[in-house]
Scaffold this motif. Sequence first.
Motif, PDB file in Angstrom:
ATOM      1  N   ALA A  37       0.849  -1.195   0.000  1.00 42.06           N
ATOM      2  CA  ALA A  37       0.000   0.000   0.000  1.00 42.06           C
ATOM      3  C   ALA A  37       0.880   1.237   0.000  1.00 42.06           C
ATOM      4  N   ALA A  38       0.357   2.310  -0.562  1.00 45.14           N
ATOM      5  CA  ALA A  38       1.042   3.597  -0.466  1.00 45.14           C
ATOM      6  C   ALA A  38       0.826   4.165   0.932  1.00 45.14           C
ATOM      7  N   VAL A  39       1.794   4.922   1.399  1.00 43.82           N
ATOM      8  CA  VAL A  39       1.669   5.590   2.690  1.00 43.82           C
ATOM      9  C   VAL A  39       1.714   7.092   2.438  1.00 43.82           C
ATOM     10  N   ILE A  40       0.614   7.769   2.772  1.00 45.31           N
ATOM     11  CA  ILE A  40       0.502   9.207   2.543  1.00 45.31           C
ATOM     12  C   ILE A  40       0.213   9.883   3.874  1.00 45.31           C
ATOM     13  N   ALA A  41       1.079  10.756   4.294  1.00 41.11           N
ATOM     14  CA  ALA A  41       0.906  11.462   5.561  1.00 41.11           C
ATOM     15  C   ALA A  41      -0.060  12.628   5.370  1.00 41.11           C
ATOM     16  N   PRO A  42      -1.100  12.740   6.171  1.00 39.91           N
ATOM     17  CA  PRO A  42      -2.021  13.876   6.039  1.00 39.91           C
ATOM     18  C   PRO A  42      -1.340  15.174   6.427  1.00 39.91           C
ATOM     19  N   ASP A  43      -1.722  16.236   5.742  1.00 36.57           N
ATOM     20  CA  ASP A  43      -1.234  17.568   6.082  1.00 36.57           C
ATOM     21  C   ASP A  43      -2.231  18.186   7.061  1.00 36.57           C
ATOM     22  N   PRO A  44      -1.823  18.450   8.291  1.00 37.73           N
ATOM     23  CA  PRO A  44      -2.774  18.932   9.305  1.00 37.73           C
ATOM     24  C   PRO A  44      -3.400  20.281   8.978  1.00 37.73           C
ATOM     25  N   LYS A  45      -2.784  21.028   8.047  1.00 35.74           N
ATOM     26  CA  LYS A  45      -3.319  22.348   7.711  1.00 35.74           C
ATOM     27  C   LYS A  45      -4.338  22.305   6.568  1.00 35.74           C
ATOM     28  N   LEU A  46      -4.460  21.130   5.928  1.00 41.60           N
ATOM     29  CA  LEU A  46      -5.269  21.039   4.717  1.00 41.60           C
ATOM     30  C   LEU A  46      -6.281  19.907   4.795  1.00 41.60           C
ATOM     31  N   GLN A 123       3.037  17.626 -11.508  1.00 45.77           N
ATOM     32  CA  GLN A 123       3.694  17.400 -10.217  1.00 45.77           C
ATOM     33  C   GLN A 123       2.901  16.434  -9.341  1.00 45.77           C
ATOM     34  N   LEU A 124       2.666  15.255  -9.895  1.00 44.45           N
ATOM     35  CA  LEU A 124       1.963  14.197  -9.178  1.00 44.45           C
ATOM     36  C   LEU A 124       2.934  13.087  -8.816  1.00 44.45           C
ATOM     37  N   ASP A 125       2.712  12.478  -7.672  1.00 46.21           N
ATOM     38  CA  ASP A 125       3.425  11.260  -7.316  1.00 46.21           C
ATOM     39  C   ASP A 125       2.574  10.065  -7.723  1.00 46.21           C
ATOM     40  N   LEU A 126       3.115   9.209  -8.576  1.00 45.30           N
ATOM     41  CA  LEU A 126       2.455   7.958  -8.931  1.00 45.30           C
ATOM     42  C   LEU A 126       2.793   6.954  -7.841  1.00 45.30           C
ATOM     43  N   VAL A 127       1.826   6.645  -6.967  1.00 43.49           N
ATOM     44  CA  VAL A 127       2.131   5.921  -5.734  1.00 43.49           C
ATOM     45  C   VAL A 127       1.654   4.469  -5.735  1.00 43.49           C
ATOM     46  N   GLY A 128       1.040   3.996  -6.806  1.00 45.07           N
ATOM     47  CA  GLY A 128       0.629   2.604  -6.811  1.00 45.07           C
ATOM     48  C   GLY A 128      -0.527   2.339  -7.748  1.00 45.07           C
ATOM     49  N   GLY A 129      -1.144   1.187  -7.567  1.00 46.13           N
ATOM     50  CA  GLY A 129      -2.256   0.756  -8.402  1.00 46.13           C
ATOM     51  C   GLY A 129      -2.253  -0.748  -8.511  1.00 46.13           C
ATOM     52  N   ASP A 130      -2.736  -1.248  -9.629  1.00 47.72           N
ATOM     53  CA  ASP A 130      -2.803  -2.689  -9.828  1.00 47.72           C
ATOM     54  C   ASP A 130      -2.843  -2.977 -11.321  1.00 47.72           C
ATOM     55  N   THR A 131      -2.377  -4.155 -11.689  1.00 47.14           N
ATOM     56  CA  THR A 131      -2.433  -4.598 -13.075  1.00 47.14           C
ATOM     57  C   THR A 131      -2.990  -6.014 -13.091  1.00 47.14           C
ATOM     58  N   THR A 132      -4.005  -6.224 -13.938  1.00 47.07           N
ATOM     59  CA  THR A 132      -4.625  -7.538 -13.993  1.00 47.07           C
ATOM     60  C   THR A 132      -5.039  -7.877 -15.412  1.00 47.07           C
ATOM     61  N   SER A 133      -5.319  -9.141 -15.667  1.00 53.99           N
ATOM     62  CA  SER A 133      -5.745  -9.560 -17.005  1.00 53.99           C
ATOM     63  C   SER A 133      -7.213  -9.220 -17.216  1.00 53.99           C
ATOM     64  N   SER A 134      -7.590  -9.079 -18.480  1.00 52.36           N
ATOM     65  CA  SER A 134      -8.953  -8.721 -18.850  1.00 52.36           C
ATOM     66  C   SER A 134      -9.368  -9.518 -20.077  1.00 52.36           C
ATOM     67  N   LEU A 135     -10.648  -9.818 -20.177  1.00 56.97           N
ATOM     68  CA  LEU A 135     -11.183 -10.506 -21.349  1.00 56.97           C
ATOM     69  C   LEU A 135     -11.836  -9.532 -22.324  1.00 56.97           C
ATOM     70  N   THR A 136     -11.877  -8.273 -21.971  1.00 52.74           N
ATOM     71  CA  THR A 136     -12.647  -7.302 -22.764  1.00 52.74           C
ATOM     72  C   THR A 136     -11.829  -6.111 -23.226  1.00 52.74           C
TER      73      THR A 136
END
Length: 341
Positions: A37-46, A123-136
């Motif tokens: 899992a990605a770990v993202i620290a919350p910003d207490p001001k936002l 200026q985005l951090d690509l922090v994860g996701g998933d890859t799986t097979s598809s029939l469509t």
Amino acid sequence: MQRTDISTIGEFALIRKLTEGLKPLHPTTQQGVGDDAAVIAPDPKLETLVSHELFLEGIHFDLTYTPLKHLGYKAVIAAISDLYAMNAEPRQILVGIGVSARFSVEDLEELYAGIRLAAERYQLDLVGGDTTSSLTGLTLSLTVIGAGVKERLCYRHGAKPTDLICVTGDLGAAYMGLQLLEREKRVFAGETGDFEPDFAGREYILERQLRPEARRGIVEELARRGIVPTSMIDVSDGLASELRHIARESGVGIRIYEDRLPIDYETASMAEEFNLNVTTVALNGGDDYELLFTIPLGLMDQVKDIEGLRIIGHVTEENLGACLVARDGSEIALVAQGWKD
């Protein structure tokens, strides 16, 4: 061109290949790709914002004329546009892919080239996701996470009577780009020899369809001027649909003026060639990813000189309904043709 079957390298090797070299841009990104899992620290001001987009082959895109790199770029734009429409900053993105056996490793590298280009540009951090097979075919699922100052967040429910209605950029170009691509696809299907599509002089509308941009600059300019819209939404399903969202959520009426709708020359020319009413195209064409927002009347002098911004109408009392005032002065009820009305 070499084509490597995805099954020969496996899911985890594929993910490592697609995300190699990614480094966090934001201090809130504690752990990105490479763990469960990605770990993202919350910003207490936002405040934390989360939005999601789903792209299905054959529904949202056609690979006959959509390059995979453009598709990856556009998918990211669609996802982050929702956060800009909340007057917030997108920071992290997760990408899920369902892919059938007809795609190779090289195909996914091309798709990810577009995703990574958009992530770098915005200026985005690509922090994860998933890859799986598809029939469509191919499916893209994107979740974007961002942050915004609580007092500056914009919703759909804040518009008040006498507010001005503003929109960025121009409208209908993406839709006409799609119509052009679909026409050339039909022509190509009927050809037996070499075929060269006729795109001369139509580069702008094609770019608006295949590789749009998010309106970060307008959000930043409003912030510099200390302006917080009373309501805001991005134009993804067509102007009429988005106006009705604001009217319904805010409990107000809408008046926009036909002669104030921002329409590019290429859009108008293409609409004429297709025998389409250009106002209808501007009202109901999707995929513009412009920003539609309302501001208090007293702020008109502060926004009227912002490049790429047009005041197209005003908010009224709810009982007056949502209408377009035509060039002859007649009023036409706004009817949305988008998915979400």
